[in-house]
Design a protein around this motif. Sequence first.
Motif, mmCIF file in Angstrom:
data_model
loop_
_atom_site.group_PDB
_atom_site.id
_atom_site.type_symbol
_atom_site.label_atom_id
_atom_site.label_comp_id
_atom_site.label_asym_id
_atom_site.label_seq_id
_atom_site.Cartn_x
_atom_site.Cartn_y
_atom_site.Cartn_z
ATOM 1 N N GLY A 1 -7.564 28.223 -17.247
ATOM 2 C CA GLY A 1 -8.506 27.692 -16.271
ATOM 3 C C GLY A 1 -8.126 26.380 -15.618
ATOM 4 O O GLY A 1 -8.800 25.948 -14.693
ATOM 5 N N PHE A 2 -7.072 25.722 -16.085
ATOM 6 C CA PHE A 2 -6.671 24.472 -15.445
ATOM 7 C C PHE A 2 -6.078 24.784 -14.078
ATOM 8 O O PHE A 2 -5.269 25.685 -13.918
ATOM 9 C CB PHE A 2 -5.640 23.711 -16.283
ATOM 10 N N ARG A 3 -6.468 24.008 -13.065
ATOM 11 C CA ARG A 3 -5.883 24.140 -11.735
ATOM 12 C C ARG A 3 -5.977 22.798 -11.028
ATOM 13 O O ARG A 3 -7.014 22.154 -11.028
ATOM 14 C CB ARG A 3 -6.615 25.188 -10.911
ATOM 15 N N VAL A 4 -4.866 22.403 -10.417
ATOM 16 C CA VAL A 4 -4.830 21.212 -9.584
ATOM 17 C C VAL A 4 -3.873 21.488 -8.424
ATOM 18 O O VAL A 4 -2.885 22.206 -8.587
ATOM 19 C CB VAL A 4 -4.417 19.953 -10.391
ATOM 20 N N MET A 5 -4.229 20.973 -7.265
ATOM 21 C CA MET A 5 -3.375 21.106 -6.094
ATOM 22 C C MET A 5 -2.917 19.721 -5.653
ATOM 23 O O MET A 5 -3.574 18.719 -5.955
ATOM 24 C CB MET A 5 -4.143 21.779 -4.952
ATOM 25 N N ALA A 6 -1.782 19.670 -4.927
ATOM 26 C CA ALA A 6 -1.279 18.389 -4.438
ATOM 27 C C ALA A 6 -0.389 18.614 -3.231
ATOM 28 O O ALA A 6 0.181 19.688 -3.063
ATOM 29 C CB ALA A 6 -0.494 17.675 -5.531
ATOM 30 N N TYR A 7 -0.302 17.582 -2.405
ATOM 31 C CA TYR A 7 0.637 17.596 -1.295
ATOM 32 C C TYR A 7 1.043 16.175 -0.960
ATOM 33 O O TYR A 7 0.453 15.215 -1.440
ATOM 34 C CB TYR A 7 0.031 18.334 -0.093
ATOM 35 N N ASP A 8 2.121 16.075 -0.155
ATOM 36 C CA ASP A 8 2.586 14.779 0.318
ATOM 37 C C ASP A 8 2.107 14.579 1.741
ATOM 38 O O ASP A 8 2.357 15.420 2.613
ATOM 39 C CB ASP A 8 4.120 14.720 0.297
ATOM 40 N N SER A 9 1.452 13.475 1.985
ATOM 41 C CA SER A 9 1.000 13.130 3.326
ATOM 42 C C SER A 9 2.240 12.830 4.163
ATOM 43 O O SER A 9 3.044 11.984 3.796
ATOM 44 C CB SER A 9 0.083 11.915 3.251
ATOM 45 N N PRO A 10 2.425 13.522 5.298
ATOM 46 C CA PRO A 10 3.662 13.356 6.076
ATOM 47 C C PRO A 10 3.794 11.968 6.684
ATOM 48 O O PRO A 10 2.814 11.322 7.042
ATOM 49 C CB PRO A 10 3.524 14.416 7.168
ATOM 50 N N GLY A 11 5.049 11.520 6.767
ATOM 51 C CA GLY A 11 5.348 10.262 7.433
ATOM 52 C C GLY A 11 4.982 9.017 6.665
ATOM 53 O O GLY A 11 4.994 7.927 7.204
ATOM 54 N N ALA A 12 4.630 9.160 5.402
ATOM 55 C CA ALA A 12 4.190 8.003 4.613
ATOM 56 C C ALA A 12 5.309 7.556 3.676
ATOM 57 O O ALA A 12 6.175 8.344 3.320
ATOM 58 C CB ALA A 12 2.956 8.381 3.808
ATOM 59 N N PRO A 13 5.318 6.296 3.263
ATOM 60 C CA PRO A 13 6.330 5.821 2.311
ATOM 61 C C PRO A 13 6.149 6.481 0.948
ATOM 62 O O PRO A 13 5.098 7.036 0.650
ATOM 63 C CB PRO A 13 6.061 4.319 2.230
ATOM 64 N N ALA A 14 7.196 6.438 0.145
ATOM 65 C CA ALA A 14 7.188 7.102 -1.156
ATOM 66 C C ALA A 14 6.376 6.319 -2.181
ATOM 67 O O ALA A 14 6.897 5.687 -3.080
ATOM 68 C CB ALA A 14 8.607 7.309 -1.656
ATOM 69 N N ALA A 15 5.077 6.339 -2.045
ATOM 70 C CA ALA A 15 4.149 5.736 -3.004
ATOM 71 C C ALA A 15 2.889 6.589 -3.021
ATOM 72 O O ALA A 15 2.548 7.214 -2.038
ATOM 73 C CB ALA A 15 3.805 4.307 -2.603
ATOM 74 N N SER A 16 2.216 6.629 -4.124
ATOM 75 C CA SER A 16 1.038 7.490 -4.256
ATOM 76 C C SER A 16 -0.168 6.938 -3.507
ATOM 77 O O SER A 16 -0.480 5.762 -3.594
ATOM 78 C CB SER A 16 0.694 7.634 -5.734
ATOM 79 N N LEU A 17 -0.838 7.799 -2.763
ATOM 80 C CA LEU A 17 -2.100 7.414 -2.140
ATOM 81 C C LEU A 17 -3.142 7.131 -3.213
ATOM 82 O O LEU A 17 -4.014 6.298 -3.061
ATOM 83 C CB LEU A 17 -2.621 8.557 -1.256
ATOM 84 N N ILE A 18 -3.050 7.887 -4.298
ATOM 85 C CA ILE A 18 -4.036 7.805 -5.362
ATOM 86 C C ILE A 18 -3.899 6.508 -6.143
ATOM 87 O O ILE A 18 -4.877 5.956 -6.595
ATOM 88 C CB ILE A 18 -3.893 9.014 -6.304
ATOM 89 N N GLY A 19 -2.685 6.008 -6.265
ATOM 90 C CA GLY A 19 -2.424 4.876 -7.134
ATOM 91 C C GLY A 19 -2.933 3.541 -6.624
ATOM 92 O O GLY A 19 -2.502 2.502 -7.095
ATOM 93 N N THR A 20 -3.847 3.547 -5.672
ATOM 94 C CA THR A 20 -4.398 2.286 -5.204
ATOM 95 C C THR A 20 -5.682 1.987 -5.961
ATOM 96 O O THR A 20 -6.516 2.858 -6.156
ATOM 97 C CB THR A 20 -4.682 2.343 -3.692
ATOM 98 N N GLY A 21 -5.819 0.782 -6.406
ATOM 99 C CA GLY A 21 -7.009 0.409 -7.170
ATOM 100 C C GLY A 21 -6.793 0.591 -8.655
ATOM 101 O O GLY A 21 -5.924 1.316 -9.093
ATOM 102 N N THR A 22 -7.608 -0.111 -9.431
ATOM 103 C CA THR A 22 -7.480 -0.073 -10.883
ATOM 104 C C THR A 22 -8.766 0.457 -11.511
ATOM 105 O O THR A 22 -9.813 0.497 -10.882
ATOM 106 C CB THR A 22 -7.214 -1.491 -11.440
ATOM 107 N N THR A 23 -8.623 0.858 -12.768
ATOM 108 C CA THR A 23 -9.765 1.274 -13.579
ATOM 109 C C THR A 23 -9.613 0.610 -14.941
ATOM 110 O O THR A 23 -8.529 0.604 -15.511
ATOM 111 C CB THR A 23 -9.807 2.810 -13.733
ATOM 112 N N ARG A 24 -10.702 0.039 -15.443
ATOM 113 C CA ARG A 24 -10.650 -0.632 -16.747
ATOM 114 C C ARG A 24 -12.030 -0.570 -17.399
ATOM 115 O O ARG A 24 -13.034 -0.308 -16.744
ATOM 116 C CB ARG A 24 -10.190 -2.081 -16.590
ATOM 117 N N ARG A 25 -12.075 -0.823 -18.675
ATOM 118 C CA ARG A 25 -13.334 -0.941 -19.410
ATOM 119 C C ARG A 25 -13.674 -2.417 -19.527
ATOM 120 O O ARG A 25 -12.815 -3.238 -19.814
ATOM 121 C CB ARG A 25 -13.201 -0.324 -20.803
ATOM 122 N N GLU A 26 -14.936 -2.715 -19.257
ATOM 123 C CA GLU A 26 -15.390 -4.102 -19.317
ATOM 124 C C GLU A 26 -16.837 -4.121 -19.797
ATOM 125 O O GLU A 26 -17.705 -3.507 -19.174
ATOM 126 C CB GLU A 26 -15.286 -4.696 -17.908
#
Length: 152
Positions: free
Chosen positions: A60-85
């Motif tokens: 049942g696991f499913r995930v999709m992904a694509y590369d946004s064209p014309g963008a530098p080699a960095a993740s769109l998702i990797g912006t911002g942080t998550t932490r416990r506080e």
Amino acid sequence: MSITTTTHLNFQGDARAALEFYESVFGGRTTIASYSDFGMPKDAPGADLVVFGQVESEDGFRVMAYDSPGAPAASLIGTGTTRREHGTTVTEQSCFVAVRGETLPEVEVFWNRLVVGGSVVEELAASAWSPGFGMVTDRFGVTWVLDVAAAG
């Protein structure tokens, strides 16, 4: 009627590596098509990037992904942080990917693979609502919530 929701992750150059990693974590089969597979000249910049990618497993696991064209080699998702506080989750990300399993040993297998190269937000452990709950931001900047279904 039946409906299925599939998380679709948007990257800027690392979708292929992310999909291969998720297959190694969750199993299943990866399908990848590049922009050149859909007619872009093979020597054009970005022709080898992912226009359609998916990992799908029999359980049942499913995930999709694509590369946004014309963008530098960095993740769109990797912006911002998550932490416990102070007992709460503080995040700058707009979404997490949640994976629920039936048993703690089952979820621990995925957890142990997913944390490699990632950053643990909250260790996988028993919580007030689940026999096992944890959060990790993987090496691609995607934050995952893994938990065990509570006995009902």
